[in-house]
Design a protein around this motif. Structure first.
Motif, mmCIF file in Angstrom:
data_model
loop_
_atom_site.group_PDB
_atom_site.id
_atom_site.type_symbol
_atom_site.label_atom_id
_atom_site.label_comp_id
_atom_site.label_asym_id
_atom_site.label_seq_id
_atom_site.Cartn_x
_atom_site.Cartn_y
_atom_site.Cartn_z
ATOM 1 N N LYS A 240 31.721 17.144 13.769
ATOM 2 C CA LYS A 240 33.028 17.479 14.329
ATOM 3 C C LYS A 240 34.175 16.702 13.701
ATOM 4 O O LYS A 240 35.341 17.035 13.901
ATOM 5 C CB LYS A 240 33.014 17.252 15.843
ATOM 6 N N GLU A 241 33.869 15.652 12.952
ATOM 7 C CA GLU A 241 34.906 14.902 12.233
ATOM 8 C C GLU A 241 34.277 14.172 11.055
ATOM 9 O O GLU A 241 33.069 13.907 11.038
ATOM 10 C CB GLU A 241 35.605 13.908 13.160
ATOM 11 N N GLU A 242 35.115 13.833 10.081
ATOM 12 C CA GLU A 242 34.624 13.241 8.834
ATOM 13 C C GLU A 242 33.865 11.946 9.067
ATOM 14 O O GLU A 242 32.842 11.677 8.419
ATOM 15 C CB GLU A 242 35.812 13.010 7.890
ATOM 16 N N GLY A 243 34.319 11.136 10.008
ATOM 17 C CA GLY A 243 33.739 9.817 10.221
ATOM 18 C C GLY A 243 32.310 9.823 10.735
ATOM 19 O O GLY A 243 31.621 8.801 10.653
ATOM 20 N N GLU A 244 31.847 10.958 11.263
ATOM 21 C CA GLU A 244 30.486 11.007 11.802
ATOM 22 C C GLU A 244 29.501 11.709 10.863
ATOM 23 O O GLU A 244 28.360 11.962 11.231
ATOM 24 C CB GLU A 244 30.487 11.702 13.176
ATOM 25 N N LEU A 245 29.938 11.978 9.649
ATOM 26 C CA LEU A 245 29.113 12.760 8.727
ATOM 27 C C LEU A 245 27.786 12.064 8.411
ATOM 28 O O LEU A 245 26.712 12.643 8.604
ATOM 29 C CB LEU A 245 29.887 13.042 7.436
ATOM 30 N N GLU A 246 27.842 10.840 7.905
ATOM 31 C CA GLU A 246 26.601 10.150 7.536
ATOM 32 C C GLU A 246 25.683 9.963 8.735
ATOM 33 O O GLU A 246 24.470 10.207 8.644
ATOM 34 C CB GLU A 246 26.903 8.773 6.915
ATOM 35 N N SER A 247 26.237 9.516 9.843
ATOM 36 C CA SER A 247 25.390 9.236 11.008
ATOM 37 C C SER A 247 24.718 10.502 11.524
ATOM 38 O O SER A 247 23.558 10.473 11.960
ATOM 39 C CB SER A 247 26.214 8.586 12.120
ATOM 40 N N THR A 248 25.415 11.632 11.432
ATOM 41 C CA THR A 248 24.831 12.898 11.896
ATOM 42 C C THR A 248 23.678 13.324 10.992
ATOM 43 O O THR A 248 22.605 13.728 11.470
ATOM 44 C CB THR A 248 25.903 14.000 11.944
ATOM 45 N N ILE A 249 23.884 13.240 9.686
ATOM 46 C CA ILE A 249 22.821 13.597 8.747
ATOM 47 C C ILE A 249 21.618 12.678 8.933
ATOM 48 O O ILE A 249 20.459 13.129 8.975
ATOM 49 C CB ILE A 249 23.328 13.530 7.292
ATOM 50 N N GLN A 250 21.873 11.397 9.088
ATOM 51 C CA GLN A 250 20.779 10.433 9.248
ATOM 52 C C GLN A 250 20.018 10.653 10.547
ATOM 53 O O GLN A 250 18.788 10.520 10.588
ATOM 54 C CB GLN A 250 21.327 9.015 9.142
#
Length: 535
Positions: A501-511
């Motif tokens: 939902k936002e750029e800042g959560e991209l890595e954590s979501t994929i991980q």
């Protein structure tokens, strides 16, 4: 007592190390399916569409180099296999297709769904035969398998429905054991090659998937010869980012500055690759190619010297033949400048923090999240070129539809890769259009509890085609997609799904998705970014 043809087929395939057969249940192969159900050596992997079965066989064969098998019923089932077999044919994957056919007394008639399958499979199958007698099954399977493995080719057998359950006295037997010794070359054999190499002032090594066992030797040769290393997409992952003189790829994706250097090359060594990137190649370079099947490998490439042999056996011999050669310092400096220039630009591209997310930013997040020995299956389309451009590999294996370039490859390939390598991390990187072509097979991953992660670049468009239409100044039609809510669809299929939902959560979501047991999907709203090298 004899065995049925179907039982002998399975015995024979077991000798070849076949662990699974991919397919869709159909009327004319029920005899084969009955035999599969009565044994435990070979598993039947039931998918939703025959093209997926062939894609999975192709992916398995590319990953292992061993024979992989798919099956279908006659008529529409057989025709549906063709797209996946086209992928195996184009990328030289050893795949055997077994198809049901009309009963013996109906072949050549107006029997429903009948088609001459030998003619149907001719464009892709190096060998195709119809079983006419139950006693010929072992001979035909032996021939088909030997051709597949020796020539890295697609082969095909059609089997009349009534023959599967016929008893035969012939018995399965293993292929002859092939003991491969090292290629031996006398000094005279490579003297001419060395003489040509020594003329180089700006040498380049173009490496592909066939150089997998020769990476260290290529790096050593590059150092001694002073050569830049350029890879095809199939060679991505063979060399670590920090490898000296590595310029990455060229063409659609890769290092956008590498083409400048490649066009200046005066001698090019092709190592484990038959790809020749038209439009990016030097006009007057002298070309040396190493390949085991040199007769077909040189097609369309202006090769001056061809060495018939395995890359991993030939390349280690070359340094001693060019002993005393002094690398061109100016050329090495030029390579280093281009390497550094792109490294800096690539780093900046991956920092884009817009939302919807820029493809380069998503690639950087994938790079930071996957294991260094992960298997990545990349679909065809916009995701392919952005991955080729921005992904800085360590030791990942990458599966993709190379020469055939079919959308829909990513998900089937990931399921097959996980079945073959259950301890490896497997991540599919797909566009929304590519995923929609095989969306039903989310349920195949659920059925087999496949621990894979699918990352969806969701930009609502067939972006590569849109870019090409715009670059040509033509009017656009048919490129906009009508997308479902991929998170809800995946959840309805039994997956764990995530949305960014936002750029800042991209890595954590994929991980988080990768760490989730069972099949997981990440839906990423993606910017409709124009790919900079589109023509």
């Amino acid at each position: 007592m004899g065995k049925t043809v179907a039982e002998v087929i399975l015995d024979q395939l077991s000798y070849y190390g076949v662990k699974r057969i991919y397919g869709v249940t159909g009327d004319t192969i029920i005899g084969l399916l009955d035999a599969l159900a009565k044994q435990d050596n070979i598993e039947f992997i039931a998918v939703k569409h025959e093209s997926v079965a062939a894609f999975m066989a192709s992916a398995e064969a590319k990953l292992t180099g061993k024979l992989a098998v798919c099956t279908s019923t006659m008529g529409p089932g057989a025709t549906n296999l063709l797209n996946g077999l086209g992928d195996a044919y184009a990328d030289k994957a050893p795949v055997l297709a077994l198809t049901g056919q009309a009963p013996l007394n109906k072949i050549g008639t107006d029997f429903q769904q009948y088609v001459d399958q030998q003619e149907l499979f001719k464009p892709f199958a190096t060998y195709s035969a119809n079983l006419a007698s139950e006693d010929a099954i072992v001979e035909l399977l032996q021939k088909a398998t030997q051709i597949s493995l020796q020539q890295r080719a697609v082969t095909h057998l059609s089997i009349p429905k009534d023959l599967f359950e016929k008893e035969t006295q012939v018995e399965a037997r293993p292929l002859p054991k092939v003991i491969e010794g090292a290629e031996t070359f006398r000094s005279d054999d490579l003297t001419e090659v060395a003489s040509l190499m020594k003329t180089a002032k700006s040498p380049i090594i173009l490496a592909g998937a066939g150089a997998q066992k020769a990476t260290e030797a290529i790096e050593s040769l590059s150092k001694i010869w002073g050569a830049g290393i350029i890879t095809s997409f199939g060679g991505k992952g063979l060399f670590e980012e920090a490898t000296p003189c590595l310029l990455q790829g060229i063409g659609e994706g890769g290092n956008p500055h590498a083409a400048e250097v490649f066009k200046e090359a005066d001698v090019v060594l092709l190592a484990g690759v038959s790809w020749w990137p038209e439009g990016y190649v030097p006009e007057k370079a002298r070309i040396i190619q190493i390949d085991t099947h040199i007769e077909s490998a040189t097609s369309g490439i202006p090769v001056e010297l061809a060495i018939k042999g395995k890359t991993e056996q030939v390349v280690p011999l070359l340094p001693e033949f060019i002993n005393g050669y002094e690398p061109n310092t100016e050329w090495l400096n030029r390579i280093e400048q281009i390497k550094t220039k792109w490294a800096n630009e690539n780093e900046q591209e991956g920092k884009n923090n817009d939302y919807p997310l820029h493809p380069s930013r998503i690639v950087r997040a994938i790079e930071r999240s996957v294991k260094e020995d992960a298997i990545l299956t990349v679909d065809t389309g916009d995701v392919t070129v952005w991955m080729n451009r921005n992904f800085r590999q360590s030791k990942q294996s990458i599966l993709f539809s190379g020469y055939w370039r079919s959308m829909g490859f990513g998900l089937p390939a990931a399921i097959a890769a996980k079945m073959e390598k259950p301890k490896k991390q497997v991540v599919a990187i797909v566009g929304d259009g590519g995923l929609e072509m095989t969306l039903a097979d989310l349920l195949t991953a659920t059925r087999y509890n496949s621990d894979i992660t699918v990352i969806v670049f969701n930009n609502g468009s067939l972006q590569m085609e849109s870019d090409k239409i715009r670059a040509a100044g033509l009017k656009e039609i048919g490129t906009k997609l009508t997308n479902p809510d991929f998170v809800k669809v995946a959840e309805a299929c039994g997956w764990t799904a995530f949305g960014v939902k936002e750029e800042g959560e991209l890595e954590s979501t994929i991980q988080n998705a990768i760490a989730t047991a069972g099949p997981s999907l990440v839906n990423i709203p993606t910017a409709q970014a124009f790919f900079p090298e589109t023509e």
